[in-house]
Design a protein around this motif. Structure first.
Motif, PDB file in Angstrom:
ATOM      1  N   ILE A 276       1.066  -1.098  -0.146  1.00 13.03           N
ATOM      2  CA  ILE A 276      -0.019   0.106  -0.057  1.00 13.03           C
ATOM      3  C   ILE A 276       0.927   1.168   0.242  1.00 13.03           C
ATOM      4  CG2 ILE A 276      -1.809   1.283   1.140  1.00 13.03           C
ATOM      5  CD1 ILE A 276      -2.675  -1.320   2.450  1.00 13.03           C
ATOM      6  N   ASN A 277       2.067   1.383   0.957  1.00 14.02           N
ATOM      7  CA  ASN A 277       2.834   2.367   0.848  1.00 14.02           C
ATOM      8  C   ASN A 277       3.424   2.642  -0.485  1.00 14.02           C
ATOM      9  OD1 ASN A 277       3.037   0.817   3.384  1.00 14.02           O
ATOM     10  ND2 ASN A 277       3.702   2.953   4.229  1.00 14.02           N
ATOM     11  N   TRP A 278       3.951   1.332  -1.013  1.00 13.39           N
ATOM     12  CA  TRP A 278       4.694   1.331  -2.219  1.00 13.39           C
ATOM     13  C   TRP A 278       3.669   1.976  -3.510  1.00 13.39           C
ATOM     14  CZ3 TRP A 278       5.873  -4.357  -1.084  1.00 13.39           C
ATOM     15  CH2 TRP A 278       6.782  -4.357   0.120  1.00 13.39           C
TER      16      TRP A 278
ATOM     17  N   ILE B 232       1.211   3.969  -2.909  1.00 12.95           N
ATOM     18  CA  ILE B 232       1.040   5.571  -2.949  1.00 12.95           C
ATOM     19  C   ILE B 232       2.595   6.411  -3.441  1.00 12.95           C
ATOM     20  CG2 ILE B 232       0.726   7.307  -1.279  1.00 12.95           C
ATOM     21  CD1 ILE B 232      -1.158   5.364   0.352  1.00 12.95           C
ATOM     22  N   GLU B 233       3.540   5.619  -3.138  1.00  9.73           N
ATOM     23  CA  GLU B 233       4.770   6.148  -3.592  1.00  9.73           C
ATOM     24  C   GLU B 233       5.146   6.479  -4.908  1.00  9.73           C
ATOM     25  OE1 GLU B 233       7.158   7.562  -1.652  1.00  9.73           O
ATOM     26  OE2 GLU B 233       6.648   7.110   0.307  1.00  9.73           O
ATOM     27  N   THR B 234       4.402   5.507  -5.859  1.00 13.24           N
ATOM     28  CA  THR B 234       4.781   5.647  -6.982  1.00 13.24           C
ATOM     29  C   THR B 234       4.065   6.841  -7.758  1.00 13.24           C
ATOM     30  OG1 THR B 234       2.628   4.210  -7.481  1.00 13.24           O
ATOM     31  CG2 THR B 234       4.674   3.090  -7.604  1.00 13.24           C
ATOM     32  N   GLU B 235       2.999   7.590  -6.827  1.00  9.73           N
ATOM     33  CA  GLU B 235       2.057   8.444  -7.305  1.00  9.73           C
ATOM     34  C   GLU B 235       2.866   9.828  -6.889  1.00  9.73           C
ATOM     35  OE1 GLU B 235      -0.796   8.558  -9.037  1.00  9.73           O
ATOM     36  OE2 GLU B 235      -0.393   6.651  -9.635  1.00  9.73           O
ATOM     37  N   VAL B 236       3.730   9.774  -5.892  1.00 11.86           N
ATOM     38  CA  VAL B 236       4.420  11.134  -5.584  1.00 11.86           C
ATOM     39  C   VAL B 236       5.735  11.261  -5.915  1.00 11.86           C
ATOM     40  CG1 VAL B 236       2.847  11.586  -3.542  1.00 11.86           C
ATOM     41  CG2 VAL B 236       4.717  10.280  -3.222  1.00 11.86           C
ATOM     42  N   ASP B 237       6.358  10.044  -6.288  1.00  9.28           N
ATOM     43  CA  ASP B 237       7.821  10.253  -6.435  1.00  9.28           C
ATOM     44  C   ASP B 237       8.357   9.686  -8.108  1.00  9.28           C
ATOM     45  OD1 ASP B 237      10.447   9.720  -6.407  1.00  9.28           O
ATOM     46  OD2 ASP B 237      10.680   8.974  -4.474  1.00  9.28           O
ATOM     47  N   ASP B 238       8.818  10.610  -8.692  1.00 12.09           N
ATOM     48  CA  ASP B 238       9.000  10.226  -9.978  1.00 12.09           C
ATOM     49  C   ASP B 238       9.908   9.066 -10.424  1.00 12.09           C
ATOM     50  OD1 ASP B 238       7.290  12.175 -10.779  1.00 12.09           O
ATOM     51  OD2 ASP B 238       8.560  13.620 -11.278  1.00 12.09           O
ATOM     52  N   MET B 239      10.871   9.194  -9.268  1.00  8.38           N
ATOM     53  CA  MET B 239      11.814   7.779  -9.289  1.00  8.38           C
ATOM     54  C   MET B 239      11.307   6.588  -9.167  1.00  8.38           C
ATOM     55  SD  MET B 239      14.372   9.728 -10.316  1.00  8.38           S
ATOM     56  CE  MET B 239      15.850   8.612  -9.812  1.00  8.38           C
ATOM     57  N   LYS B 240      10.025   6.538  -8.433  1.00  6.53           N
ATOM     58  CA  LYS B 240       9.530   5.076  -8.153  1.00  6.53           C
ATOM     59  C   LYS B 240       8.495   4.857  -9.288  1.00  6.53           C
ATOM     60  CE  LYS B 240      10.969   5.827  -3.413  1.00  6.53           C
ATOM     61  NZ  LYS B 240      10.405   5.992  -1.802  1.00  6.53           N
TER      62      LYS B 240
ATOM     63  N   ASP C  96       9.221  -4.829  -8.117  1.00  5.26           N
ATOM     64  CA  ASP C  96      10.334  -5.327  -7.664  1.00  5.26           C
ATOM     65  C   ASP C  96       9.924  -5.564  -6.067  1.00  5.26           C
ATOM     66  OD1 ASP C  96      11.803  -5.678 -10.102  1.00  5.26           O
ATOM     67  OD2 ASP C  96      12.942  -3.975  -9.782  1.00  5.26           O
ATOM     68  N   LYS C  97       9.409  -4.332  -5.764  1.00  5.35           N
ATOM     69  CA  LYS C  97       9.326  -4.355  -4.226  1.00  5.35           C
ATOM     70  C   LYS C  97       8.128  -5.540  -3.908  1.00  5.35           C
ATOM     71  CE  LYS C  97      10.176  -1.334  -1.474  1.00  5.35           C
ATOM     72  NZ  LYS C  97      11.363  -1.427  -0.411  1.00  5.35           N
TER      73      LYS C  97
ATOM     74  N   LYS D  55      -7.708   2.116  -9.160  1.00  3.54           N
ATOM     75  CA  LYS D  55      -7.186   2.906 -10.335  1.00  3.54           C
ATOM     76  C   LYS D  55      -5.857   2.884 -10.612  1.00  3.54           C
ATOM     77  CE  LYS D  55      -7.255   7.490 -10.153  1.00  3.54           C
ATOM     78  NZ  LYS D  55      -7.824   8.786 -10.309  1.00  3.54           N
ATOM     79  N   TRP D  56      -4.897   3.023  -9.625  1.00  4.22           N
ATOM     80  CA  TRP D  56      -3.588   3.042  -9.698  1.00  4.22           C
ATOM     81  C   TRP D  56      -3.035   1.966 -10.053  1.00  4.22           C
ATOM     82  CZ3 TRP D  56      -2.525   6.231  -4.331  1.00  4.22           C
ATOM     83  CH2 TRP D  56      -2.981   7.475  -4.420  1.00  4.22           C
ATOM     84  N   LEU D  57      -3.578   0.855  -9.584  1.00  2.21           N
ATOM     85  CA  LEU D  57      -3.127  -0.711  -9.724  1.00  2.21           C
ATOM     86  C   LEU D  57      -3.371  -1.013 -11.297  1.00  2.21           C
ATOM     87  CD1 LEU D  57      -4.388  -2.560  -6.616  1.00  2.21           C
ATOM     88  CD2 LEU D  57      -2.004  -2.485  -7.200  1.00  2.21           C
ATOM     89  N   LYS D  58      -4.389  -0.767 -11.484  1.00  2.00           N
ATOM     90  CA  LYS D  58      -4.811  -0.887 -13.218  1.00  2.00           C
ATOM     91  C   LYS D  58      -3.955  -0.123 -14.142  1.00  2.00           C
ATOM     92  CE  LYS D  58      -8.915  -1.314 -16.034  1.00  2.00           C
ATOM     93  NZ  LYS D  58     -10.358  -1.382 -16.138  1.00  2.00           N
TER      94      LYS D  58
END
Length: 601
Positions: A433-435, A437-445, A452-453, A515-518
């Motif tokens: 769940i953290n990971w 959300i992180e993909t939505e706020v961090d361009d490096m993730k 991978d995580k 929505k984000w998972l899709k």
């Protein structure tokens, strides 16, 4: 039972044959058939004043004004007789208002049933109270006597019933009747308002076990015309030196305290503000007029001090010297469970006032952090909205403070998503769940980082039974989300049904997560997720010997899910059950009903 003799009169024989309770009921019934004249002459003789005592007792119990032959007075008398019957039930441990839910439980006084029965009569009394003809002075104590009888009746219950400690609040119409009657009584005097307050004071002195409805009490007083309200305020103000009134007016939970402040706000605003400041720690809403007044004066420094004290009171931290600071912790972690929707709007208004104050005092960091607090408090589980504001803050000069708040919000989302079971955990785990959300706020993730995580985590969980149990709820929600964005749920209908039952879609965050998972095409990790279930699902099937009252529905349902995910494991379980639970007919009936009869041959 006393010995009955042949020469006893019929009355004496009846008395000796009856218990005291039966005798009391018989006397009640007989007396109800007599008029006042008959009662007065009952047992009358020169050497005995019993008839007078009897009449006084009955008259007190009826608590009824002397009837004047009019339609409304007759209706009043009928209603009052019913009211008296209700009150007469008090004190009887086998009466109507003593409830015993189960034979093995202690009976208790049902104050709700009692006050509801009173309320039904009081509503009808209130409808005609203005139509009652002018009564004699002795009739004005009618409701005071009623209150005394209720108090005495409740106190007559045995101590073990605990009626003295019940929260017996009289209903709206009962309270209205009492207040209206006292106002009518006071109006026969020159100083009506003063007499009215004294009469209500007398009623207050009676009330130890029961109480009037506070909202109705306040509404009654505030419905008076302005000049009467002002007189009441002046009387209360001059009564502050009296010990009893001083205690009432200082108690922030008292109806008199609330009333005093309402009238002070109308007739003595400085006194009102002084009291709001004095009692702010008792009631956070007292901060609202103080803040509003300071903002009008443009005294932003003092306004911020009051806002801090207001939030301290709201968060119930009066003993804590540290104020709540919006850049340190998120408000929803403190009190989202404390307030109703109306209060929520007020709190959002407070946060917005603080934003204005921060702007005026050039505290840009606090202003930005408060903007995030507003969004989180408004819609904590609408992930898109909150992430949108953090996207800006995490790129700002205040990114360290923003990251602290962001992490706390993520933890809140995990608790909300995973559900109540997580509160039994000593820590909130770094998870998918953290990971996500992180993909939505961090361009490096990006997508690769996320996969991978998740894959590493799933591999660890798949091959470690204790880890699977530890992260069971996380896996449950992830599987549910992936089933929602794909057609996999059709392949595993029983498992999907169990997931939906065990993980109710309790949060708005579901929409954003899916929505984000899709968007990440996360259904690609479904094989890894199902491998995790395949390796561990058999351990979730409960031992039939632990089933409650031979109900094996849940055992069979989980076994059916095992059959979907890992048929080999299902076969092993049934093979072992045939050895350990061969004689449990209900178990095998449930297994058959679950569609697994093929394994029984």
């Amino acid at each position: 039972m006393n010995d009955i003799k042949n020469n006893d009169s019929d009355g004496e024989k009846i008395i000796k044959a009856m218990t005291s309770i039966q005798l009391a009921k018989l006397i009640d019934m007989l007396l109800s058939m007599l008029d006042e004249k008959s009662i007065k002459s009952l047992f009358e003789d020169a050497d005995n004043d019993f008839s007078e005592i009897l009449f006084n007792i009955l008259n007190k119990n009826k608590m009824s004004p002397i009837s004047k032959n009019s339609k409304y007075n007759i209706e009043w008398e009928i209603l009052w007789a019913k009211l008296s019957d209700i009150i007469s039930e008090l004190g009887d441990e086998s009466g109507d208002y003593i409830i015993q839910d189960h034979d093995w439980e202690t009976p208790y006084f049902s104050e709700y049933d009692f006050t509801e029965d009173l309320e039904k009569i009081a509503e009808k009394l209130f409808a005609i109270i203005n139509s009652i003809e002018t009564l004699d002075n002795k009739d004005w104590d009618l409701f005071l006597d009623m209150l005394r009888n209720i108090e005495d009746g409740i106190k007559e219950y045995p101590e073990w019933i605990g009626a003295d400690y019940s929260d017996c609040v009289l209903g709206v119409f009962t309270t209205k009747c009492i207040l209206k009657w006292e106002w009518l009584a006071a109006n026969s005097n020159k100083n009506a308002v003063w007499v009215f307050i004294k009469r209500i004071d007398a009623a207050d002195s009676i009330l130890k076990v029961i109480s009037l409805d506070t909202a109705t009490f306040i509404n009654f007083f505030t419905s008076f015309e302005e000049n009467i309200q002002k007189q009441i305020y002046e009387i209360l103000k001059t009564s502050k030196e009296d010990t009893i009134w001083q205690k009432r007016l200082k108690d922030s939970g008292s109806k008199w305290h609330r009333l005093y402040l309402i009238f002070a706000s109308l007739f003595d605003f400085d006194e009102y503000l002084e009291n709001c400041l004095k009692y702010l720690y008792d009631n956070w809403k007292y901060g609202l007029p103080l803040i509003e007044n300071l903002l009008k004066q443009q005294d932003y420094v003092k306004a911020e001090k009051i806002i801090k004290k207001t939030f301290k009171s709201l968060l119930r931290q009066p003993g804590n010297n540290e104020a709540w600071l919006p850049e340190k912790t998120i408000l929803i972690d403190h009190n989202h469970y404390l307030v109703n929707e109306t209060d929520k709007d007020i709190i959002i208004g407070l946060l917005q006032d603080w934003i204005l104050i921060s702007e005026k005092t050039n505290n840009n960091k606090r202003k930005l952090m408060l903007s995030a607090q507003v969004e989180m408090y408004k819609n904590p589980c609408q992930l898109d909205s909150v992430v949108r504001i953090f996207n800006k803050l995490l790129q700002s000069e205040y990114q360290d403070d923003a990251r602290m708040l962001f992490n706390k919000w993520q933890n809140f989302i995990i608790k909300d998503t995973i559900g109540s079971n997580i509160f039994n955990h000593k820590e909130i785990y770094d998870s998918w769940i953290n990971w996500l959300i992180e993909t939505e706020v961090d361009d490096m993730k990006d997508e690769s980082w996320f996969f991978d995580k998740v894959k590493d985590w799933l591999q660890s969980v798949t091959n470690n039974q204790s880890w699977f149990k530890k992260f069971y709820n996380y896996i449950l929600v992830l599987t549910g989300d992936l089933f929602y964005i794909s057609s996999a749920g059709e392949k595993y209908p029983v498992l999907f049904s169990i997931i939906k039952n065990n993980w109710s879609d309790r949060s708005d965050s579901t929409i954003s997560r899916c929505k984000w998972l899709k968007k990440l095409s996360a259904d690609k990790i479904l094989p890894d997720v199902m491998k995790c279930w395949e390796n561990n699902i058999a351990d979730l099937v409960q031992d039939p010997s632990k089933a409650y009252k031979s109900d094996y529905t849940d055992n069979a349902r989980w076994l059916s899910a095992v059959h979907e995910v890992n048929p080999g494991a299902c076969e092993k379980i049934i093979y072992q059950w045939k050895i350990d639970h061969k004689s449990r007919r209900n178990l095998w009936k449930s297994v058959t009903e679950a569609g697994l009869s093929g394994y029984l041959h």
